[in-house]
Design a protein around this motif. Sequence first.
Motif, PDB file in Angstrom:
ATOM      1  N   GLY A  25       0.793  -1.218   0.008  1.00 44.24           N
ATOM      2  CA  GLY A  25       0.029  -0.079   0.055  1.00 44.24           C
ATOM      3  C   GLY A  25       0.884   1.150   0.151  1.00 44.24           C
ATOM      4  O   GLY A  25       2.142   1.072   0.023  1.00 44.24           O
ATOM      5  N   ASP A  26       0.052   2.547  -0.044  1.00 40.50           N
ATOM      6  CA  ASP A  26       0.721   3.647  -0.026  1.00 40.50           C
ATOM      7  C   ASP A  26       0.409   4.379   1.039  1.00 40.50           C
ATOM      8  O   ASP A  26      -0.050   4.072   1.936  1.00 40.50           O
ATOM      9  CB  ASP A  26       0.222   4.470  -1.463  1.00 40.50           C
ATOM     10  N   GLU A  27       0.709   5.795   0.981  1.00 41.23           N
ATOM     11  CA  GLU A  27       0.453   6.917   2.059  1.00 41.23           C
ATOM     12  C   GLU A  27      -1.082   6.749   2.229  1.00 41.23           C
ATOM     13  O   GLU A  27      -1.972   6.516   1.479  1.00 41.23           O
ATOM     14  CB  GLU A  27       1.037   8.148   1.753  1.00 41.23           C
ATOM     15  N   THR A  28      -1.591   7.341   3.399  1.00 40.17           N
ATOM     16  CA  THR A  28      -2.972   7.700   3.761  1.00 40.17           C
ATOM     17  C   THR A  28      -3.507   8.606   2.817  1.00 40.17           C
ATOM     18  O   THR A  28      -2.863   9.612   2.454  1.00 40.17           O
ATOM     19  CB  THR A  28      -2.950   8.020   5.076  1.00 40.17           C
ATOM     20  N   THR A  29      -4.645   8.394   2.116  1.00 35.38           N
ATOM     21  CA  THR A  29      -5.220   9.515   1.046  1.00 35.38           C
ATOM     22  C   THR A  29      -6.714   9.734   1.608  1.00 35.38           C
ATOM     23  O   THR A  29      -7.340   9.407   2.622  1.00 35.38           O
ATOM     24  CB  THR A  29      -5.114   8.843  -0.285  1.00 35.38           C
ATOM     25  N   THR A  30      -7.080  10.503   0.819  1.00 36.51           N
ATOM     26  CA  THR A  30      -8.680  10.839   0.835  1.00 36.51           C
ATOM     27  C   THR A  30      -8.895  12.158   1.852  1.00 36.51           C
ATOM     28  O   THR A  30      -7.874  12.515   2.452  1.00 36.51           O
ATOM     29  CB  THR A  30      -9.487  10.107   1.282  1.00 36.51           C
ATOM     30  N   THR A  31      -9.993  12.816   1.322  1.00 32.26           N
ATOM     31  CA  THR A  31     -10.155  14.306   2.107  1.00 32.26           C
ATOM     32  C   THR A  31     -10.742  13.706   3.552  1.00 32.26           C
ATOM     33  O   THR A  31     -11.600  13.063   3.392  1.00 32.26           O
ATOM     34  CB  THR A  31     -11.280  14.963   1.364  1.00 32.26           C
ATOM     35  N   PRO A  32     -10.187  14.434   4.652  1.00 33.23           N
ATOM     36  CA  PRO A  32     -10.964  13.950   5.902  1.00 33.23           C
ATOM     37  C   PRO A  32     -12.449  14.310   5.996  1.00 33.23           C
ATOM     38  O   PRO A  32     -12.842  15.119   5.360  1.00 33.23           O
ATOM     39  CB  PRO A  32     -10.255  14.903   6.810  1.00 33.23           C
ATOM     40  N   THR A  33     -13.262  13.480   6.742  1.00 29.66           N
ATOM     41  CA  THR A  33     -14.764  13.820   6.784  1.00 29.66           C
ATOM     42  C   THR A  33     -14.812  13.693   8.488  1.00 29.66           C
ATOM     43  O   THR A  33     -13.964  13.278   9.295  1.00 29.66           O
ATOM     44  CB  THR A  33     -15.616  12.707   6.563  1.00 29.66           C
ATOM     45  N   THR A  34     -15.683  14.904   8.687  1.00 27.13           N
ATOM     46  CA  THR A  34     -15.932  15.041  10.180  1.00 27.13           C
ATOM     47  C   THR A  34     -17.271  14.441  10.507  1.00 27.13           C
ATOM     48  O   THR A  34     -18.160  14.893   9.781  1.00 27.13           O
ATOM     49  CB  THR A  34     -15.778  16.493  10.506  1.00 27.13           C
ATOM     50  N   ASP A  35     -17.446  13.854  11.624  1.00 30.95           N
ATOM     51  CA  ASP A  35     -18.848  13.315  12.185  1.00 30.95           C
ATOM     52  C   ASP A  35     -18.678  13.445  13.724  1.00 30.95           C
ATOM     53  O   ASP A  35     -18.056  12.837  14.272  1.00 30.95           O
ATOM     54  CB  ASP A  35     -18.888  11.724  11.690  1.00 30.95           C
ATOM     55  N   ALA A  36     -19.795  14.213  14.201  1.00 31.92           N
ATOM     56  CA  ALA A  36     -19.837  14.521  15.605  1.00 31.92           C
ATOM     57  C   ALA A  36     -18.571  14.596  16.395  1.00 31.92           C
ATOM     58  O   ALA A  36     -18.406  14.056  17.457  1.00 31.92           O
ATOM     59  CB  ALA A  36     -20.557  13.119  16.261  1.00 31.92           C
ATOM     60  N   GLY A  37     -17.835  15.323  15.930  1.00 32.10           N
ATOM     61  CA  GLY A  37     -16.426  15.729  16.633  1.00 32.10           C
ATOM     62  C   GLY A  37     -15.340  14.706  16.185  1.00 32.10           C
ATOM     63  O   GLY A  37     -14.011  14.991  16.632  1.00 32.10           O
ATOM     64  N   LEU A  38     -15.613  13.918  15.315  1.00 29.87           N
ATOM     65  CA  LEU A  38     -14.492  13.104  14.758  1.00 29.87           C
ATOM     66  C   LEU A  38     -14.285  13.250  13.465  1.00 29.87           C
ATOM     67  O   LEU A  38     -14.866  13.665  12.557  1.00 29.87           O
ATOM     68  CB  LEU A  38     -14.872  11.447  14.926  1.00 29.87           C
ATOM     69  N   VAL A  39     -12.624  13.321  13.091  1.00 30.55           N
ATOM     70  CA  VAL A  39     -12.312  13.514  11.881  1.00 30.55           C
ATOM     71  C   VAL A  39     -11.783  12.016  11.380  1.00 30.55           C
ATOM     72  O   VAL A  39     -11.031  11.445  12.217  1.00 30.55           O
ATOM     73  CB  VAL A  39     -11.050  14.366  11.857  1.00 30.55           C
TER      74      VAL A  39
END
Length: 178
Positions: free
Chosen positions: A41-55
């Motif tokens: 695998g590679d590096e972490t990707t994707t745009t962060p999502t936030t839900d109820a104070g969690l990213v």
Amino acid sequence: MNDTKRRRFLRATLAGAGLTLAGTAAGQETTTKSGETTTEGDETTTTPTTDAGLVTVTSNESVGATVDRIEEDIEDNDDLILVTTVDHARNAENAGLDLRPTRLILFGNPNLGTQLMAVSQTAGIDLPQKLLVWADEDGSTNVTYNDPRWLAERHDIEGHDDVLNTISNALEALATGR
């Protein structure tokens, strides 16, 4: 006691209390004949999502490889202290239960965290910082952390935008590997 010895002591103490630490459960890792662990695998990707104070961000690496990368990034940063990594899946297995790979990395920056606790000591319940690395039902790896803005709201911390921005940027960098 220097930081390295303190970390080893904390890890040994937690292990003695029945907690298993990172590096003991298999994610999507393979072990070579020489005993080296390799991952795909590679590096972490994707745009962060936030839900109820969690990213939450998605990683292209296995849980094990993602944890290894994050721990290395923390260890390489003089401002951060790696407290421990708890392997929830291994602990579940030890209790006769099944849980997808799930590891919790605890770390902090006392210079920043203390500033928040000086405003509201209840912030200490959410410190040190945590990154949860976990496998989703479809096998994808995710990294989840508390949104510092949500923590500030939770603990009525105002006027510390610079500290919150620094923490937010550090969490995002660790989670994504950027």
